[in-house]
Design a protein around this motif. Structure first.
Motif, PDB file in Angstrom:
ATOM      1  N   MET A   1       0.845  -1.192   0.000  1.00  0.00           N
ATOM      2  CA  MET A   1       0.000   0.000   0.000  1.00  0.00           C
ATOM      3  C   MET A   1       0.884   1.247   0.000  1.00  0.00           C
ATOM      4  N   ASP A   2       0.553   2.202  -0.874  1.00  0.00           N
ATOM      5  CA  ASP A   2       1.348   3.416  -1.024  1.00  0.00           C
ATOM      6  C   ASP A   2       0.616   4.584  -0.369  1.00  0.00           C
ATOM      7  N   ALA A   3       1.033   4.979   0.840  1.00  0.00           N
ATOM      8  CA  ALA A   3       0.355   6.035   1.592  1.00  0.00           C
ATOM      9  C   ALA A   3       0.436   7.386   0.900  1.00  0.00           C
ATOM     10  N   LYS A   4       1.381   7.551  -0.043  1.00  0.00           N
ATOM     11  CA  LYS A   4       1.511   8.827  -0.740  1.00  0.00           C
ATOM     12  C   LYS A   4       0.323   9.125  -1.639  1.00  0.00           C
ATOM     13  N   ALA A   5      -0.519   8.120  -1.878  1.00  0.00           N
ATOM     14  CA  ALA A   5      -1.699   8.338  -2.719  1.00  0.00           C
ATOM     15  C   ALA A   5      -2.614   9.407  -2.126  1.00  0.00           C
ATOM     16  N   MET A   6      -2.648   9.513  -0.793  1.00  0.00           N
ATOM     17  CA  MET A   6      -3.504  10.509  -0.156  1.00  0.00           C
ATOM     18  C   MET A   6      -3.067  11.923  -0.491  1.00  0.00           C
ATOM     19  N   ASN A   7      -1.779  12.099  -0.808  1.00  0.00           N
ATOM     20  CA  ASN A   7      -1.278  13.424  -1.149  1.00  0.00           C
ATOM     21  C   ASN A   7      -1.807  13.912  -2.489  1.00  0.00           C
ATOM     22  N   CYS A   8      -2.344  13.006  -3.269  1.00  0.00           N
ATOM     23  CA  CYS A   8      -2.859  13.379  -4.591  1.00  0.00           C
ATOM     24  C   CYS A   8      -4.286  13.909  -4.540  1.00  0.00           C
ATOM     25  N   LEU A   9      -4.964  13.740  -3.389  1.00  0.00           N
ATOM     26  CA  LEU A   9      -6.324  14.235  -3.271  1.00  0.00           C
ATOM     27  C   LEU A   9      -6.347  15.757  -3.269  1.00  0.00           C
ATOM     28  N   THR A  10      -7.325  16.332  -3.958  1.00  0.00           N
ATOM     29  CA  THR A  10      -7.511  17.768  -4.005  1.00  0.00           C
ATOM     30  C   THR A  10      -8.964  18.017  -4.355  1.00  0.00           C
ATOM     31  N   TYR A  11      -9.367  19.308  -4.357  1.00  0.00           N
ATOM     32  CA  TYR A  11     -10.704  19.586  -4.872  1.00  0.00           C
ATOM     33  C   TYR A  11     -10.603  19.441  -6.369  1.00  0.00           C
ATOM     34  N   GLY A  12     -10.923  18.284  -6.859  1.00  0.00           N
ATOM     35  CA  GLY A  12     -10.724  18.008  -8.271  1.00  0.00           C
ATOM     36  C   GLY A  12     -11.830  17.173  -8.848  1.00  0.00           C
ATOM     37  N   LEU A  13     -11.469  16.284  -9.724  1.00  0.00           N
ATOM     38  CA  LEU A  13     -12.422  15.413 -10.404  1.00  0.00           C
ATOM     39  C   LEU A  13     -11.938  13.980 -10.318  1.00  0.00           C
ATOM     40  N   PHE A  14     -12.887  13.082 -10.154  1.00  0.00           N
ATOM     41  CA  PHE A  14     -12.567  11.685  -9.882  1.00  0.00           C
ATOM     42  C   PHE A  14     -13.534  10.764 -10.625  1.00  0.00           C
ATOM     43  N   VAL A  15     -13.061   9.553 -10.935  1.00  0.00           N
ATOM     44  CA  VAL A  15     -13.953   8.514 -11.451  1.00  0.00           C
ATOM     45  C   VAL A  15     -14.282   7.595 -10.282  1.00  0.00           C
ATOM     46  N   LEU A  16     -15.552   7.571  -9.914  1.00  0.00           N
ATOM     47  CA  LEU A  16     -16.036   6.729  -8.830  1.00  0.00           C
ATOM     48  C   LEU A  16     -16.598   5.451  -9.433  1.00  0.00           C
ATOM     49  N   THR A  17     -16.037   4.288  -9.066  1.00  0.00           N
ATOM     50  CA  THR A  17     -16.455   3.029  -9.663  1.00  0.00           C
ATOM     51  C   THR A  17     -17.011   2.068  -8.624  1.00  0.00           C
ATOM     52  N   ALA A  18     -17.894   1.188  -9.100  1.00  0.00           N
ATOM     53  CA  ALA A  18     -18.521   0.196  -8.224  1.00  0.00           C
ATOM     54  C   ALA A  18     -18.860  -1.045  -9.048  1.00  0.00           C
ATOM     55  N   ARG A  19     -19.104  -2.147  -8.333  1.00  0.00           N
ATOM     56  CA  ARG A  19     -19.506  -3.391  -8.982  1.00  0.00           C
ATOM     57  C   ARG A  19     -20.627  -4.035  -8.164  1.00  0.00           C
ATOM     58  N   ARG A  20     -21.694  -4.442  -8.847  1.00  0.00           N
ATOM     59  CA  ARG A  20     -22.798  -5.142  -8.210  1.00  0.00           C
ATOM     60  C   ARG A  20     -23.176  -6.329  -9.075  1.00  0.00           C
ATOM     61  N   GLY A  21     -23.023  -7.530  -8.519  1.00  0.00           N
ATOM     62  CA  GLY A  21     -23.239  -8.724  -9.325  1.00  0.00           C
ATOM     63  C   GLY A  21     -22.214  -8.789 -10.431  1.00  0.00           C
ATOM     64  N   GLU A  22     -22.667  -8.866 -11.659  1.00  0.00           N
ATOM     65  CA  GLU A  22     -21.777  -8.895 -12.817  1.00  0.00           C
ATOM     66  C   GLU A  22     -21.697  -7.546 -13.516  1.00  0.00           C
ATOM     67  N   LYS A  23     -22.246  -6.513 -12.904  1.00  0.00           N
ATOM     68  CA  LYS A  23     -22.305  -5.189 -13.510  1.00  0.00           C
ATOM     69  C   LYS A  23     -21.238  -4.269 -12.943  1.00  0.00           C
ATOM     70  N   ASP A  24     -20.420  -3.684 -13.834  1.00  0.00           N
ATOM     71  CA  ASP A  24     -19.423  -2.680 -13.455  1.00  0.00           C
ATOM     72  C   ASP A  24     -19.893  -1.326 -13.959  1.00  0.00           C
ATOM     73  N   ASN A  25     -19.639  -0.300 -13.158  1.00  0.00           N
ATOM     74  CA  ASN A  25     -20.098   1.024 -13.561  1.00  0.00           C
ATOM     75  C   ASN A  25     -19.222   2.088 -12.901  1.00  0.00           C
ATOM     76  N   GLY A  26     -19.349   3.323 -13.377  1.00  0.00           N
ATOM     77  CA  GLY A  26     -18.603   4.423 -12.794  1.00  0.00           C
ATOM     78  C   GLY A  26     -19.211   5.750 -13.184  1.00  0.00           C
ATOM     79  N   CYS A  27     -18.885   6.796 -12.442  1.00  0.00           N
ATOM     80  CA  CYS A  27     -19.362   8.137 -12.762  1.00  0.00           C
ATOM     81  C   CYS A  27     -18.315   9.156 -12.327  1.00  0.00           C
ATOM     82  N   ILE A  28     -18.431  10.364 -12.864  1.00  0.00           N
ATOM     83  CA  ILE A  28     -17.521  11.450 -12.512  1.00  0.00           C
ATOM     84  C   ILE A  28     -18.069  12.183 -11.286  1.00  0.00           C
ATOM     85  N   VAL A  29     -17.224  12.394 -10.280  1.00  0.00           N
ATOM     86  CA  VAL A  29     -17.613  13.155  -9.096  1.00  0.00           C
ATOM     87  C   VAL A  29     -16.516  14.172  -8.770  1.00  0.00           C
ATOM     88  N   ASN A  30     -16.861  15.165  -7.972  1.00  0.00           N
ATOM     89  CA  ASN A  30     -15.868  16.174  -7.570  1.00  0.00           C
ATOM     90  C   ASN A  30     -15.928  16.431  -6.071  1.00  0.00           C
TER      91      ASN A  30
END
Length: 218
Positions: A1-30
């Motif tokens: 695990m790379d703890a430096k990943a937290m340093n990349c967080l900012t007020y920005g844009l992200f792809v939020l992904t999830a999986r339910r059953g056999e379905k994968d999906n994602g959306c843009i959030v900020n």
């Protein structure tokens, strides 16, 4: 695990992904933000209209891909301008891997990813706030995290222009010659010509509601 990943967080844009059953999906959030360090937790507010929201409510597991300045507009089109209820957003898209939690994360146009497990939810009316423990994280790129301002200035097509460089407003805007009110979508730049924008209007390009339009010409 790379703890430096937290340093990349900012007020920005992200792809939020999830999986339910056999379905994968994602959306843009900020709305992703670290809320505590011990334990390491993040919060993300998700619109209840998003299919990804329902998937997270059911499974309690999601991933966040932190979008970088190397991202292309097509990434936002794929995950932000269409609904996972209607299409498979991953169809024809190969820039992803599966994390240890079984959920996909994006491998191009981002600089880090976080895996999370929901520990608390808060009903915010139109949105649900998910508070989650970070279970895995990695830095996968060195490009700066994209901010909302950077997206509008450098990634999103300029007002009046579509992704292909053509007028998003069509002939109606050109014919107005400044004599009519123009309402511009703040997300994709599409322009609607008319004195009033219908309250139930939906952008034909990015599918965002009337609340995401601004009056720019009187």
């Amino acid at each position: 695990m790379d703890a430096k990943a937290m340093n990349c967080l900012t007020y920005g844009l992200f792809v939020l992904t999830a999986r339910r059953g056999e379905k994968d999906n994602g959306c843009i959030v900020n709305t992703v933000q670290q809320v505590t360090a011990q334990p390491n937790r993040i919060g993300v507010a998700v619109n209840k209209l998003n299919f990804t929201h329902d998937m997270i409510m059911d499974t309690g597991v999601f991933n966040v891909s932190i979008i970088s300045e190397s991202a292309e507009f097509s990434l936002f089109q794929r995950f932000g301008f269409q609904s996972g209820r209607d299409v498979d957003k991953f169809d024809g898209f190969s820039d992803w891997k599966v994390a240890d939690n079984g959920v996909r994360y994006i491998t191009a146009g981002d600089n880090a990813y976080l895996c999370a497990k929901v520990v608390q939810t808060l009903d915010l009316g139109t949105h649900t706030l998910f508070v989650a423990d970070v279970t895995e994280m990695e830095v996968i790129g060195q490009e700066p995290s994209v901010t909302y301002g950077y997206y509008h200035a450098h990634i999103k097509p300029q007002p009046g222009q579509s992704a292909a460089g053509e007028s998003a407003a069509g002939e109606s805007a050109a014919e107005s010659d400044g004599k009519k009110t123009v309402w511009r979508c703040k997300i994709c730049g599409y322009e609607y010509v008319g004195e009033e924008l219908p309250e139930d209007y939906i952008c034909p390009v990015c599918k965002h509601p009337a609340s995401d339009f601004e009056k720019v010409v009187g």
